[in-house]
Design an enzyme around this catalytic site. Structure first.
Site, mmCIF file in Angstrom:
data_model
loop_
_atom_site.group_PDB
_atom_site.id
_atom_site.type_symbol
_atom_site.label_atom_id
_atom_site.label_comp_id
_atom_site.label_asym_id
_atom_site.label_seq_id
_atom_site.Cartn_x
_atom_site.Cartn_y
_atom_site.Cartn_z
ATOM 1 N N GLU A 1 -3.542 12.838 0.332
ATOM 2 C CA GLU A 1 -3.321 14.080 -0.399
ATOM 3 C C GLU A 1 -3.569 13.997 -1.901
ATOM 4 O O GLU A 1 -4.039 14.958 -2.505
ATOM 5 C CB GLU A 1 -1.889 14.571 -0.125
ATOM 6 C CG GLU A 1 -1.741 15.089 1.297
ATOM 7 C CD GLU A 1 -0.290 15.106 1.773
ATOM 8 O OE1 GLU A 1 0.336 14.043 1.746
ATOM 9 O OE2 GLU A 1 0.199 16.180 2.147
ATOM 10 N N ALA B 1 0.828 -1.211 0.000
ATOM 11 C CA ALA B 1 0.000 0.000 0.000
ATOM 12 C C ALA B 1 0.857 1.253 0.000
ATOM 13 O O ALA B 1 1.925 1.284 0.606
ATOM 14 C CB ALA B 1 -0.919 0.010 1.224
#
Lengths: 804, 157
Positions: free
Chosen positions: A763, A758
């Site tokens: 953001e 992952a």
């Protein structure tokens, strides 16, 4: 599965020097190599808890109002503090008179510069006599109630000898400008130049050169929960406990310890729930020190929660940027040069988040030169705000790419596809996962971008939108002739798109401990934070997967510097990629030991056992023990596991990529923009929880939409006073502004990034939204909409100046 | 003065200028109602006054005598979430959760007045409750699902 010995290639080294990227900044660290790191979960890993859309574990607490935030912390005999702030932007304090305030009902104490140690916050001194912005804390009072404290703060008399101020970038760099900081009005690194190749040569090789000037607004985080802290000292004032709404408990601990001259272990920082951060809550603030100092002086607990005015004028902002961009390309669209100059209006402090860094990364180009200048002005400091720098730079670059597409008569999507870099150009290495192209293509398909196969079952209205814009280049406004009443009359439709790149690979150090309780459940301890991002839930899934336990048997305890092992700030979209592998490693260790204990009880070998759903079974499936059976028999013999995050590989670049597509409607008479739909496709590696990931994407897109259309902190240049320091006049999106959003992540994993596969996702989704919307507005109107936010006034102005 | 909150009487002494949000949180320690701005801009502190959603930071407690005050604490029973709360959980209409109690109160008021609100009615009715995390699409879906379920249950009867 697991190597027990240190890896051969590392010999007997246990500590190695490594580089970790945080929000575009690289930090060199010495970190410990994990004793044994699990093999990565590959594409074919059979995972049962990871990857499931499980509702978040703390949702029930939150919907019932039982979740406790900092302002909900109540301590015995607690006092309330309020901050006195400067009302003019520049000057010198000649006198602060607190006698009136001290005589007011319920007031217990007041502090000014004389009463506190010298505390530096972001390069400025707390309660400094030199006033540098409206909203600067100059004193604080505490009282029995919050109302009494607020009333007393109002009657503290502050006399300031006024001095000239600078409000804008141009004011700051003008000859004879008053100095904002003693070192000058631009940052020490200005001009900060980054260069690759030779841009003169690149421009000379170009068939087409386009130039543009772009502006992004100062934006305010505006988290629903303001900054706040509750401070309480133990014993004779040598141990401090702080409850703080923060993205980094350990950082706050270290800063408070430094500021107050305490050893770090004497400060305990706790954060359970917080009402959003978005980058503004990475450090100890004035409120933190005020609560701690007043608590020490009064011998009572003190709560200092910033009021909404203070939150909007003094807790950080995304700085205004102005970017001049030149793009050179060959006739086939291949970029030959990117030249960008940026001017960033920082306020009185902050760090240099480059708006042009993205110019070096997003598209392939041999010749890139960027120059950044950061100016100090008399307004509140810059602070990280969701993808700092990249949001600003993406707007300029992606508007520029659309201008280039138009000049070359190439479809904007094809122009981007032909410039996908395919590798980390700065470091000359491949990406761990190179999927920008997939994001662009999948996004185009879902959106129904003209010329790309429309998805089956597309709504009629969506088809019309695609058709109306034909090749994506059709104007419904003609030069000299004003607005053409085409189709829907004065309402013009347009489509646009933009792409994104962002680090988000995470890194060391980060630790987790898992302890198995005697009832067979597990507690995961890690000093990270859940900002509302879903960290608690996602870490519980990773723990359950690695333990072989049921999801509901795992409890995650976060954010306590005394009770949980270290994890860094929740910034740079780093949390899951940093802490997740540590949690998995701890879980694997617990499961291994549990199987060893079970083997003793079942009189078999540990290797014959496997764990799933909190049950240990023999390979032949004949015999079972639940976790609770084993721990029950063990009694108080405790199984614990410890995990740490190993260093990142140096031979691959870790980035997260994505593409967004927008359709808008522009009212040509009023300039009003309505976003009709957004399609977003991002690659963040393995998605631990698709439901929560989608929430992250939607949230980023909606903040991006706010930046595109509404959000702008306005300061009156003449007086230096913020004109919209509230949530009424500083417009954030509401439920009425939200378009149809189709947001998704590619169903992939990234085993080269780390062993859970992952990367980060917080953001990335805000980066391409504003340029995609602006490109759609430009497509609808034919006007150069190069300044955000696209208020009706700006849109009308852009239309008029284009067709005047 | 006597306040009726979630069906129970509370005998409290309040200042003339005291807001309902302040009375709930500071005098009665009912901390489920959060305060985001304390000046009527964000909707975080929404409670129901005679079944109408109000910003409790703008309501003077003294004006609430004899009126029905409903807060987030009165929505779930000890063992069971309200259908709106359940829908918020399953749709992930919650991120940081700070605005959530106010969102839930507004959604309950809307659904009590309109069993099956249109999309526009939901957007309009919920537009006084800001959410900076951007949960709006999920909140919308949660509210819609409750309305649809209620209508379905009614049809089955």
């Amino acid at each position: 599965m697991t190597a027990e010995a240190p890896r051969e290639s590392d010999g007997h080294r246990r500590f190695v020097t490594t580089v970790v990227e945080v929000e575009g900044r690289e930090e060199t660290k010495v970190v410990e190599l994990p004793v044994s790191e699990p093999e990565p979960w590959g594409e074919d890993a059979r995972l049962t808890v990871v990857g499931r859309p499980i509702p978040r574990v703390d949702a029930a607490e939150k919907v019932t109002g039982r979740a406790r935030y900092t302002a909900d912390i109540v301590r015995p005999r607690m006092l309330h503090a309020a901050i006195v702030r400067a009302t003019i932007p520049a000057g010198t304090i000649s006198e602060i008179d607190v006698t009136g305030a001290m005589a007011a009902p319920g007031v217990v104490d007041a502090i000014t510069l004389e009463d506190i140690p010298r505390i530096r916050i972001d390069g400025n001194t707390l309660f400094d006599r030199t006033v540098k912005y409206v909203g600067q804390p100059v004193a604080a009072v505490c009282a029995e109630t919050w109302q009494a404290a607020l009333a007393a703060a109002e009657i503290v008399r502050v006399t300031i000898e006024r001095a000239a101020h600078v409000a804008t970038f141009a004011d700051a760099i003008a000859a004879d400008a008053p100095l904002v900081r003693r070192s000058g009005n631009v940052s020490r690194s200005s001009p900060s130049i980054m260069e690759r190749g030779n841009v003169e040569r690149g421009l000379s090789e170009a068939d087409v050169i386009v130039r543009g000037a772009y502006r992004t607004p100062p934006a305010l985080h505006t988290a629903m929960e303001p900054h706040g802290a509750v401070a309480e000292w133990e014993g004779v004032g040598d141990r401090l406990t702080l409850w703080e709404s923060t993205q980094g408990v350990f950082r706050v601990r270290d800063e408070v310890a430094t500021g107050l001259g305490l050893s770090r272990s004497r400060v305990r920082v706790i954060k359970e729930h917080m009402g959003g951060g978005f980058g503004a809550k990475n450090s100890a603030g004035a409120h933190t020190f005020i609560a701690a100092i007043l608590a020490r002086r009064t011998g009572r607990a003190v709560r200092c929660v910033v009021d909404r005015y203070g939150e909007q004028v003094d807790t950080g902002h995304r700085p205004e940027s102005r970017i001049h961009l030149t793009l050179g390309a060959r006739r086939d669209g291949t970029l030959t040069a990117i030249v960008a100059d940026s001017q960033v209006t920082m306020g009185v402090g902050g760090w240099e988040a480059s708006p042009t860094a993205i110019m070096h990364e997003l598209y392939g180009c041999e010749n890139v030169k960027t120059t950044d200048v950061y100016a100090w002005v008399h307004s509140q400091a810059m602070d990280s705000f969701r993808a700092p720098g990249h949001v600003e730079g993406a707007f300029a670059l992606e508007r520029g790419m659309d201008t280039l597409a138009r000049a070359l008569s190439i479809d904007p999507l094809r122009l981007r596809l032909s410039n996908v870099p395919g590798r980390d150009q700065e470091k000359g290495r491949p990406y761990s996962s190179d999927r920008l192209r997939e994001c662009l293509v999948e996004g185009a398909r879902r959106f129904g971008w003209p010329g790309w196969e429309a998805p089956a079952g597309l709504q009629d209205s969506e088809m019309r939108a695609g058709d109306a814009v034909g090749d994506g280049m059709v104007r419904e406004v003609v030069a000299g002739g004003g607005i053409v009443e085409a189709g829907g009359g004065r309402r013009l439709r347009g489509i646009g798109m933009a792409a994104q790149v962002w680090g988000a690979g995470g890194g060391p150090p980060a630790y987790a401990t898992i302890k198995l309780n005697s009832d067979g459940t597990a507690d995961v301890l890690s000093g990270t934070q859940d900002l509302g991002t879903g960290t608690r839930t996602v870490l519980a899934q990773i723990a359950a997967e690695s333990l072989g336990s049921r999801f509901e048997d795992v409890r995650v305890v976060l954010g306590d510097t005394e009770r949980t092992p270290y994890a860094g700030n929740s910034w740079g979209s780093m949390t899951i990629a940093s802490v997740g592998p540590a949690v998995r490693m701890a879980g694997e260790e617990v499961r291994r030991r549990l199987c060893e204990a079970a083997a003793e009880m079942l009189e078999c070998r540990p290797g014959d056992l496997s764990a799933r759903g909190s049950v240990i079974s023999t390979r032949d499936g004949t015999r079972h023990l639940t976790f609770a059976d084993v721990t029950g028999k063990l009694g108080n013999v405790m199984i614990m596991g410890h995990g740490s995050r190993g260093p990142n590989r140096r031979d691959v670049g870790l980035v997260t990529a994505g593409a967004q597509f927008a359709e808008v409607e522009v009212d040509a008479e009023t300039g009003q923009v309505r976003v009709i739909r957004i399609v977003a496709v991002h690659d963040a590696g393995r998605i631990i929880n698709p439901l929560l990931a989608q929430s992250q994407l939607e949230g980023g897109i909606i903040q991006g939409l706010g930046l595109a259309l509404f959000e702008e902190r306005i300061i009156d240049r003449a007086t230096g006073v913020p004109l919209n320091p509230g949530m009424h006049d500083y417009k954030v999106p509401t439920s009425k502004d939200v378009p149809m959003i189709d947001a998704t992540c590619l169903p992939v994993t990234d085993p080269q990034a780390n062993h859970i596969g992952a990367r980060g996702l917080a953001e990335p989704p805000i980066i391409p939204t504003a340029p995609a919307i602006a490109n759609a507005v430009a497509n609808a109107t034919g006007a150069a909409v190069d300044e955000l936010p696209l208020t009706p006034r700006r849109v009308l102005h852009a239309i008029r100046s284009t067709y005047a | 003065m006597l306040l009726t909150i979630n069906g129970r009487p509370h005998d409290v002494h309040v200042e003339p200028f005291e807001s309902l949000a302040s009375t709930l949180r500071e005098r009665l320690q009912m901390l489920g109602t959060k305060v985001g701005c304390d000046r009527g801009e964000c909707g975080t502190c929404t409670v129901l006054l005679d079944d109408v959603p109000v910003y409790s930071c703008l309501v003077l407690t003294r004006s609430c005598e004899g009126r029905r005050i409903r807060t987030i604490e009165g929505v779930a029973t000890a063992n069971e979430l309200h259908p709106v709360q359940r829908a918020f959980v399953t749709h992930d209409a919650v991120q940081c959760g700070y605005c959530t109690p106010g969102q839930v109160m507004s959604a309950i008021a809307l659904l009590e007045q309109h069993a099956l609100p249109s999309d526009d009615e939901i957007r309009r009715s919920m537009s006084g409750n800001l959410c900076r995390c951007g949960c709006y699409p999920k909140i919308h879906a949660a509210v819609k699902s409750v309305a649809a379920a209620a209508v379905e249950a009614n049809d089955d009867r």
